[in-house]
Scaffold this motif. Sequence first.
Motif, PDB file in Angstrom:
ATOM      1  N   GLY A   1      -7.051 -26.114  18.507  1.00 28.14           N
ATOM      2  CA  GLY A   1      -6.649 -26.449  17.149  1.00 28.14           C
ATOM      3  C   GLY A   1      -5.708 -25.434  16.550  1.00 28.14           C
ATOM      4  N   TRP A   2      -5.443 -25.617  15.243  1.00 27.23           N
ATOM      5  CA  TRP A   2      -4.507 -24.781  14.497  1.00 27.23           C
ATOM      6  C   TRP A   2      -5.256 -23.690  13.749  1.00 27.23           C
ATOM      7  CZ3 TRP A   2       0.855 -25.280  14.253  1.00 27.23           C
ATOM      8  CH2 TRP A   2       1.395 -26.408  14.889  1.00 27.23           C
ATOM      9  N   ARG A   3      -4.583 -22.540  13.619  1.00 29.24           N
ATOM     10  CA  ARG A   3      -5.096 -21.438  12.797  1.00 29.24           C
ATOM     11  C   ARG A   3      -3.970 -20.875  11.951  1.00 29.24           C
ATOM     12  NH1 ARG A   3      -6.649 -16.345  16.035  1.00 29.24           N
ATOM     13  NH2 ARG A   3      -4.416 -15.925  15.776  1.00 29.24           N
ATOM     14  N   MET A   4      -4.243 -20.705  10.665  1.00 27.10           N
ATOM     15  CA  MET A   4      -3.296 -20.065   9.756  1.00 27.10           C
ATOM     16  C   MET A   4      -3.939 -18.808   9.198  1.00 27.10           C
ATOM     17  SD  MET A   4      -1.362 -21.528   6.333  1.00 27.10           S
ATOM     18  CE  MET A   4      -2.905 -21.660   5.409  1.00 27.10           C
ATOM     19  N   ASP A   5      -3.234 -17.692   9.322  1.00 28.91           N
ATOM     20  CA  ASP A   5      -3.753 -16.409   8.850  1.00 28.91           C
ATOM     21  C   ASP A   5      -2.705 -15.756   7.951  1.00 28.91           C
ATOM     22  OD1 ASP A   5      -5.658 -14.186   8.856  1.00 28.91           O
ATOM     23  OD2 ASP A   5      -4.127 -13.124   9.998  1.00 28.91           O
ATOM     24  N   LEU A   6      -3.088 -15.492   6.695  1.00 31.43           N
ATOM     25  CA  LEU A   6      -2.181 -14.918   5.701  1.00 31.43           C
ATOM     26  C   LEU A   6      -2.764 -13.602   5.198  1.00 31.43           C
ATOM     27  CD1 LEU A   6      -1.620 -18.154   3.562  1.00 31.43           C
ATOM     28  CD2 LEU A   6      -0.349 -17.438   5.594  1.00 31.43           C
ATOM     29  N   THR A   7      -1.966 -12.545   5.218  1.00 29.16           N
ATOM     30  CA  THR A   7      -2.384 -11.246   4.693  1.00 29.16           C
ATOM     31  C   THR A   7      -1.333 -10.753   3.712  1.00 29.16           C
ATOM     32  OG1 THR A   7      -3.471 -10.709   6.799  1.00 29.16           O
ATOM     33  CG2 THR A   7      -3.086  -8.903   5.257  1.00 29.16           C
ATOM     34  N   GLU A   8      -1.737 -10.623   2.452  1.00 24.72           N
ATOM     35  CA  GLU A   8      -0.831 -10.156   1.398  1.00 24.72           C
ATOM     36  C   GLU A   8      -1.407  -8.860   0.822  1.00 24.72           C
ATOM     37  OE1 GLU A   8       1.625 -12.142   1.584  1.00 24.72           O
ATOM     38  OE2 GLU A   8       0.522 -13.731   2.602  1.00 24.72           O
ATOM     39  N   GLU A   9      -0.592  -7.813   0.827  1.00 25.76           N
ATOM     40  CA  GLU A   9      -1.083  -6.492   0.429  1.00 25.76           C
ATOM     41  C   GLU A   9      -0.151  -5.852  -0.587  1.00 25.76           C
ATOM     42  OE1 GLU A   9      -2.873  -3.285   3.203  1.00 25.76           O
ATOM     43  OE2 GLU A   9      -0.805  -2.622   2.855  1.00 25.76           O
ATOM     44  N   VAL A  10      -0.740  -5.221  -1.589  1.00 22.71           N
ATOM     45  CA  VAL A  10      -0.012  -4.427  -2.573  1.00 22.71           C
ATOM     46  C   VAL A  10      -0.502  -2.987  -2.458  1.00 22.71           C
ATOM     47  CG1 VAL A  10       0.473  -4.045  -5.002  1.00 22.71           C
ATOM     48  CG2 VAL A  10       0.285  -6.369  -4.137  1.00 22.71           C
ATOM     49  N   SER A  11       0.433  -2.064  -2.282  1.00 21.98           N
ATOM     50  CA  SER A  11       0.070  -0.657  -2.141  1.00 21.98           C
ATOM     51  C   SER A  11       0.915   0.194  -3.077  1.00 21.98           C
ATOM     52  CB  SER A  11       0.256  -0.193  -0.695  1.00 21.98           C
ATOM     53  OG  SER A  11       1.607  -0.341  -0.283  1.00 21.98           O
ATOM     54  N   LEU A  12       0.438   1.412  -3.295  1.00 24.76           N
ATOM     55  CA  LEU A  12       1.126   2.373  -4.162  1.00 24.76           C
ATOM     56  C   LEU A  12       1.352   3.652  -3.366  1.00 24.76           C
ATOM     57  CD1 LEU A  12       2.211   3.097  -6.997  1.00 24.76           C
ATOM     58  CD2 LEU A  12      -0.095   3.893  -7.567  1.00 24.76           C
ATOM     59  N   PRO A  13       2.419   3.699  -2.538  1.00 26.12           N
ATOM     60  CA  PRO A  13       2.663   4.904  -1.731  1.00 26.12           C
ATOM     61  C   PRO A  13       3.109   6.072  -2.610  1.00 26.12           C
ATOM     62  CG  PRO A  13       3.869   2.977  -0.883  1.00 26.12           C
ATOM     63  CD  PRO A  13       3.400   2.648  -2.260  1.00 26.12           C
ATOM     64  N   LEU A  14       2.353   7.142  -2.570  1.00 26.66           N
ATOM     65  CA  LEU A  14       2.680   8.363  -3.302  1.00 26.66           C
ATOM     66  C   LEU A  14       2.887   9.472  -2.283  1.00 26.66           C
ATOM     67  CD1 LEU A  14      -0.079   8.087  -6.048  1.00 26.66           C
ATOM     68  CD2 LEU A  14       2.317   7.379  -6.245  1.00 26.66           C
ATOM     69  N   SER A  15       4.051  10.079  -2.295  1.00 22.67           N
ATOM     70  CA  SER A  15       4.325  11.129  -1.323  1.00 22.67           C
ATOM     71  C   SER A  15       5.053  12.287  -1.987  1.00 22.67           C
ATOM     72  CB  SER A  15       5.159  10.592  -0.158  1.00 22.67           C
ATOM     73  OG  SER A  15       6.427  10.138  -0.609  1.00 22.67           O
ATOM     74  N   ARG A  16       4.712  13.465  -1.559  1.00 26.38           N
ATOM     75  CA  ARG A  16       5.349  14.704  -1.953  1.00 26.38           C
ATOM     76  C   ARG A  16       5.504  15.553  -0.703  1.00 26.38           C
ATOM     77  NH1 ARG A  16       5.712  11.883  -5.661  1.00 26.38           N
ATOM     78  NH2 ARG A  16       5.290  12.249  -7.878  1.00 26.38           N
ATOM     79  N   PRO A  17       6.336  16.571  -0.736  1.00 24.73           N
ATOM     80  CA  PRO A  17       6.428  17.442   0.443  1.00 24.73           C
ATOM     81  C   PRO A  17       5.062  17.978   0.841  1.00 24.73           C
ATOM     82  CG  PRO A  17       8.218  17.929  -1.070  1.00 24.73           C
ATOM     83  CD  PRO A  17       7.311  16.972  -1.783  1.00 24.73           C
ATOM     84  N   GLY A  18       4.643  17.652   2.048  1.00 28.48           N
ATOM     85  CA  GLY A  18       3.372  18.146   2.563  1.00 28.48           C
ATOM     86  C   GLY A  18       2.176  17.297   2.231  1.00 28.48           C
ATOM     87  N   MET A  19       2.352  16.104   1.662  1.00 28.06           N
ATOM     88  CA  MET A  19       1.190  15.275   1.331  1.00 28.06           C
ATOM     89  C   MET A  19       1.596  13.823   1.151  1.00 28.06           C
ATOM     90  SD  MET A  19       0.421  15.597  -2.728  1.00 28.06           S
ATOM     91  CE  MET A  19      -0.378  14.000  -2.619  1.00 28.06           C
TER      92      MET A  19
END
Length: 326
Positions: A61-79
């Motif tokens: 049979g058929w399979r539908m897989d949906l993944t929706e993601e919201v992220s908040l990437p925070l980066s500084r030198p060394g972190m």
Amino acid sequence: HWSLVAKIQNYQTIDPVIDDQNKPYQRVPQFLFSGRWDNNNFRFTSANELVNFDRHVGTTGWRMDLTEEVSLPLSRPGMFLTPALALRQTNYWLDEKNPNLETKFSRTLPIASVDSGLTFDRLIGQTKRWTQTIEPRMLYVHVPFEEQTSLPIFDTIEPTFNLVQLFRKYRYLGPDRIADADRLSYGVTTRLIDNSTGQEIVTGTLGRTKHFSEQKTILLGQSASSENNSDYIAEVALNFRSSWRLGLENQWDSQTKKTIRSETRIQYRPEPDRLLGLAYRYQDGLLKQGDISLVWPIGQSWRVIAQTSYSLLDRKPLQRQLGWEY
């Protein structure tokens, strides 16, 4: 940042021992749509699949897989710090010959995660030729439990536990089972870098996972796990000059004080088109295997490719390959 892939996929099994129930499914067809959209500080990531699984026996049979993601990437030198929220929706439309069986299934799961890491570095040596880094990392993942035993298993497996798997959000590869999770994965990596060439001379990583609740979602043949801690995972890579490389991997069970899995690799690569490799693989009670591989040019236009594997448990060769390339 967006892509669409459509394909038809089939496999030919050459092992006569594999029965029809264990042969892989055909994907006729499979559509993959994925992408990423960045807006100021937020990032939206989408990964979607629609596929029809076909085979002579078993559920299809058929399979539908949906993944929706919201992220908040925070980066500084060394972190870096990346909190994320995702919603994963999976639907099945099955072909069942028995009219009394259900043919439509649906599963919706939210996934929350926080990924973070730091990088500390210092110059060492009298001439400050080397840079040493220490890089701790932590990943927290929460996935609620949902009963999934009524869903078919088309292509989902549990991969080998290693450093890549340690910092993955999902326990299984494939959407037929989304394991519940309330866990913290943590590890530390250290590197020794030659400042004159930029080459990593030594790289070492150690990590494990802490589980805060029982893992209930399982594949067929598995049992629910109530262990609070995973095995330790360690990897070390050493580069000798520019031609030699040594790689070590080890999975260690702190409860039984035993090595569960290990691998040792030695590579000699004097030129980009030349390679001689030796490897030894061990898995407790299942595997003791030695490998030799060779890629070497002969003249200007020819190259020989060879590989052999030998089982030290069964005391017999597993496979031998020899080829020429023009």
